[in-house]
Design a protein around this motif. Structure first.
Motif, mmCIF file in Angstrom:
data_model
loop_
_atom_site.group_PDB
_atom_site.id
_atom_site.type_symbol
_atom_site.label_atom_id
_atom_site.label_comp_id
_atom_site.label_asym_id
_atom_site.label_seq_id
_atom_site.Cartn_x
_atom_site.Cartn_y
_atom_site.Cartn_z
ATOM 1 N N PHE A 266 0.856 -1.185 0.000
ATOM 2 C CA PHE A 266 0.000 0.000 0.000
ATOM 3 C C PHE A 266 0.892 1.236 0.000
ATOM 4 N N CYS B 104 -2.705 7.216 -4.839
ATOM 5 C CA CYS B 104 -2.655 5.962 -4.089
ATOM 6 C C CYS B 104 -2.496 4.784 -5.044
ATOM 7 N N ILE C 1 -2.359 0.330 -4.732
ATOM 8 C CA ILE C 1 -2.463 -0.875 -3.915
ATOM 9 C C ILE C 1 -2.090 -2.080 -4.771
#
Length: 271
Positions: A39, A79, A81
């Motif tokens: 992450f 972001c 992931i």
């Protein structure tokens, strides 16, 4: 005309990785597995302002001015992931199989196109470990084969969703302009690669060779397409075109001298 400028920026990064490993041997069979999670989040905040009209150059604060002339306020979150795993198996260190899998999600793409899935498989055979192998000068002969898929998301923050900018004067007033055209269909660039390799050693492993043939093909290539300036900006990103290349990699390593006090190794690479 006296100007005072003040600005600041801050970058916050949050990173978390975790993985678990498993290894097991039963007889001549060897198995290893790994699974992991990654992450990564980044946010950039910034603000700056310029004012004019201070009574003195010796007062370096924004409050000394009377007229704001320029200012910016920036917030850019991002972001990614990832889930990944690997499974390896070998029999007597002679026959080898491997499988890997990645799933990557990136906020740089629109909701329906954020995830990319990238598998790979490989196999190896150490021919020199077979009973029928009886070539005196060859110390090792290994064949390798692999095929896999990788991804690329190298675009900027707003290349998918588009952006506006407040700038300039239009008919005596401030204007809001389309600075980046959106492309909600933008997605991961994908590259498939096939590799066929051969490794062998001669003269008590003093001379080592590695030869690889590779073929690589990229689809959904991330490219910029030019557009007229009045549409909004000068270009925007698209998935367009295919790229392929193939070739041969060659590596030769020689252990010219080796003893308790001195070691001389030379390597030659070519493509």
């Amino acid at each position: 005309t006296r100007q005072t400028y003040e600005g600041w920026s801050q970058t916050n990064r949050l990173s978390f990785q975790a993985h678990v490993d498993y290894n097991k041997s039963f007889g001549d069979h060897n198995l290893s597995a790994m699974a992991g999670y990654d992450f990564l989040k980044r946010k950039i905040n910034g603000m700056s302002m310029t004012v004019q009209g201070a009574e003195s150059d010796k007062t370096p604060t924004l409050g000394a001015g009377t007229t704001p002339t320029a200012w910016t306020d920036t917030q850019t979150p991002w972001c990614q992931i990832s889930y990944f795993g690997r499974l390896n198996y070998n029999y007597k260190e002679k026959y080898m199989l491997g499988f890997t899998m990645r799933a990557d999600g990136s906020s740089l793409f629109a909701k329906d196109n954020r995830w990319g899935y990238f598998p790979a498989v490989s196999a190896g055979w150490v021919v020199s470990e077979e009973k029928f192998w009886n070539v005196e000068k060859f110390n090792q002969l290994k064949l390798r084969l692999s095929y896999g898929l990788t991804g690329n998301n190298n675009v900027d923050y707003y290349d998918t969703l588009g952006a506006y900018s407040v700038t300039g004067i239009y008919a005596g007033s401030g204007a809001t302009l389309a600075s980046t055209l959106p492309n909600l269909g933008l997605t991961w660039e994908k590259t498939k690669q096939f590799d066929l390799g051969l490794e062998f050693s001669l003269f008590d492993r003093r001379l080592n060779f590695s030869v690889d043939y590779f073929y690589k093909r990229t689809t959904d290539a991330l490219l910029k397409r030019s557009i007229p300036g009045y549409v909004g900006g000068n270009s925007f990103w698209v998935n367009d075109g295919e790229i392929s290349n193939r070739g041969i990699d060659l590596s030769v390593t020689a252990r010219i001298m080796q003893n308790d006090r001195f070691q001389w190794t030379s390597t030659l690479n070519g493509t």
